[in-house]
Design an enzyme around this catalytic site. Structure first.
Site, PDB file in Angstrom:
ATOM      1  N   LYS A  80       7.790   9.340  -9.709  1.00  0.00           N
ATOM      2  CA  LYS A  80       6.054   9.237  -9.560  1.00  0.00           C
ATOM      3  C   LYS A  80       5.267   9.879 -10.688  1.00  0.00           C
ATOM      4  CE  LYS A  80       3.005   9.660  -5.573  1.00  0.00           C
ATOM      5  NZ  LYS A  80       2.730  10.467  -4.105  1.00  0.00           N
ATOM      6  N   SER A 155       1.307   7.444  -0.506  1.00  0.00           N
ATOM      7  CA  SER A 155       0.979   7.063  -2.073  1.00  0.00           C
ATOM      8  C   SER A 155       1.866   6.797  -2.999  1.00  0.00           C
ATOM      9  CB  SER A 155       0.101   8.336  -2.497  1.00  0.00           C
ATOM     10  OG  SER A 155       0.884   9.396  -2.666  1.00  0.00           O
ATOM     11  N   SER A 179       3.406  10.587   2.273  1.00  0.00           N
ATOM     12  CA  SER A 179       3.352   9.792   1.001  1.00  0.00           C
ATOM     13  C   SER A 179       4.915   9.550   0.586  1.00  0.00           C
ATOM     14  CB  SER A 179       2.703  10.224  -0.234  1.00  0.00           C
ATOM     15  OG  SER A 179       1.291   9.771   0.254  1.00  0.00           O
TER      16      SER A 179
HETATM   17  N1  GLN Z   1      -2.176   8.908   3.177  1.00  0.00           N
HETATM   18  C1  GLN Z   1      -2.332  10.656   3.186  1.00  0.00           C
HETATM   19  C2  GLN Z   1      -3.660  10.756   2.201  1.00  0.00           C
HETATM   20  O1  GLN Z   1      -4.082   9.901   1.858  1.00  0.00           O
HETATM   21  C3  GLN Z   1      -1.053  11.099   2.461  1.00  0.00           C
HETATM   22  C4  GLN Z   1      -1.112  11.165   1.106  1.00  0.00           C
HETATM   23  C5  GLN Z   1       0.061  11.843   0.527  1.00  0.00           C
HETATM   24  O2  GLN Z   1       0.901  12.314   1.236  1.00  0.00           O
HETATM   25  N2  GLN Z   1       0.115  12.112  -0.809  1.00  0.00           N
HETATM   26  O3  GLN Z   1      -4.126  11.854   2.059  1.00  0.00           O
END
Ligand code: GLN
Length: 481
Positions: A80, A155, A179
């Site tokens: 990532k 994400s 994410s």
């Molecule tokens: N969807 C969550 C956010 O937008 C989690 C994102 C993540 O785990 N990096 O903060």
């Protein structure tokens, strides 16, 4: 083994040893597939063939010498793009880091490579990992390989899509509020968020430091276990990494699950859950009972406060972490008439709308006069949420829930309503705030053929048990995918 079976770590090891394929040929095969599919999926942002082939040549030379191979020898992996890679551009899905090339590797990346893994490239993600759909990337959305008109989740959408489409055998993602688990669920592959402190964050570009974790996406549980054994463990470069010994996860996963107590919290099956998701997850829980697990109903009364708490804590930490992008130290600089003007123009042009929204929210909840009402209170509720889990783990060995209230949604469906997007994190942010490990495993598909994920949460440092339950489910169900 059929020629169309997906590449797994075990299959690669066997094929390399039998000299059916070389590590270089395997990487070439993956790059050819990426060339064909990435223009549509947009899963990779940057490819790193030079580094990949340097590694395949080392692996092939070791094979020629008859050396004993390390556990991930020749395995093509994707990383990532919030995880730093020496000499390979690392953008965080942001314009502000469009040409940032880190001078060092994240510990997790270095450990993968030392174990023989071949880094194919860096994967797309929501900007600074802020999002649940990958639509907040400055480099365009990722498409879900299972249903290309839908999001892959976020994400870590690029990592999930890459593994699900067979463009990498395993991938690293990061999970701050879901994410890793949620894109795993949307794309129909296993995805593990380790305990906070299990895997070093050194070299991970911070979003919310008290929540961020690095973990694997894989084709199956055995591969996830192998990756975990490689990347886990104390690192003197990360003072929050735990000095807790690392089990042999690959051996642990085959243990029987008979007699394990599985908790099912009622709050995770109420409200806005999609009925097909609910049915599939309940069927998965019933299957675990058939395998000898004991089902225990639970109440986790603070669950309803989790989203608000998470979006206060995470944005507060983000506003502080992202202060470093000032046009001076690293990343984009847009010149201005004065220093302040330069800051303003750099951040205005460099950050996308969701990142700006979070910096403003986070700055607000930390500001004097609001700190006690928001940030301090959120920290207290975080403790109560963690207590819900520690109380539950007095009675049960693991907790089973859906990973997400819905299957993958359509591209564009939630982009105009940030609150709807935040609410979709309801089942994942709880485990994040509590610091515990959790895995999402595929547990069937809806009538529209969209994957559904079963989430298995365990106490701190219980990755073995979480993986063991996931493996038992995989063995019994074949992931019905
Ligand atoms: N969807 C969550 C956010 O937008 C989690 C994102 C993540 O785990 N990096 O903060």
């Amino acid at each position: 083994m059929s020629p169309t079976a997906p590449w797994t770590v075990a299959r690669i090891q066997t094929s390399l040893h039998a000299k059916k394929i070389s590590a270089r040929e395997l990487a070439t095969e993956f790059y050819a597939k990426i060339d064909r599919q990435n223009p549509v999926l947009n899963a990779y942002l940057t490819l790193s063939p030079e580094r990949a082939y340097a590694q395949t040549d080392r692996v092939d030379a070791a094979i020629a010498r008859g050396d004993k191979l390390p556990p991930l020898a020749g395995v093509p992996v994707a990383i990532k793009d919030v995880i730093g890679t020496s000499g390979i551009r690392t953008t965080c899905g942001s314009k502000i880091l469009e040409s940032y090339v880190p001078p060092y590797d994240a510990t997790a990346v270095a450990r993968l490579e030392n174990a023989g893994a071949v880094i194919l490239g860096k994967t797309n993600c929501d900007e600074f990992a802020m999002g649940s759909s990958n639509e907040n990337s400055a480099y365009g959305p990722v498409r879900n390989p299972v249903a290309p008109d839908r999001v892959p989740g976020g994400s870590s959408g690029g990592s999930a899509a890459a593994v699900a489409a067979g463009l990498a055998v395993v991938a690293l993602g990061t999970d701050t509020g879901g994410s890793i688990r949620q894109p795993g669920s949307f794309c129909g592959i296993p995805a593990l968020m380790p305990t906070y402190g299990r895997v070093s964050r050194y070299g991970l570009i911070a979003f919310a430091s008290s929540l961020d974790r690095i973990g694997p996406f894989a084709e199956n549980i055995a591969d996830a276990a192998t990756v975990m054994s490689v990347i886990s463990g104390h690192d003197e470069n990360d003072s929050t990494s735990a000095a807790v010994s690392v089990p042999d996860y690959s051996a642990e996963i085959e243990k029987p699950v008979q007699g394990l107590r599985i908790g099912v919290p009622e709050e995770y099956f109420a409200g806005g859950i999609d009925s097909e998701v609910k049915d599939k997850v309940l069927a998965a829980i019933a299957l675990m009972e058939k395998l000898g697990c004991r089902r225990i109903p639970l109440k986790m009364p603070h669950t309803e406060y989790a989203i608000a708490t998470y979006y206060i804590v995470a944005t507060a930490e983000a506003s502080s972490n992202l202060a470093r992008y000032d046009g001076v130290r690293l990343g984009l600089r847009v010149s201005g008439a004065t220093l302040l003007d330069m800051y303003r123009k750099t951040r205005e042009r460099g950050f996308g709308p969701e990142v700006k929204r979070r910096i403003m929210l986070g700055t607000y909840v930390l500001s004097s006069g609001y700190y006690d009402a928001y940030y301090l209170r959120a920290q207290k509720v975080r403790s109560l949420l963690a207590r819900d889990f520690s109380d539950a783990f007095q009675k049960v060995d693991a907790i089973l829930t859906p990973t997400s209230p819905t299957p993958a949604f359509k591209l564009g469906e939630k982009t105009s309503d940030p609150l709807q997007m935040y609410l979709a994190d309801i089942y994942t942010v709880t485990g994040s705030l509590a610091g515990i490990p959790g895995i999402s495993v595929p547990c069937g598909k809806t009538k529209a053929q969209l994957p559904v994920g079963l989430q298995i949460l365990g106490p701190h440092f219980s990755e073995s048990r979480v993986l063991q339950l996931a493996r038992a489910f995989e063995r019994a169900d074949g992931f019905s995918i």
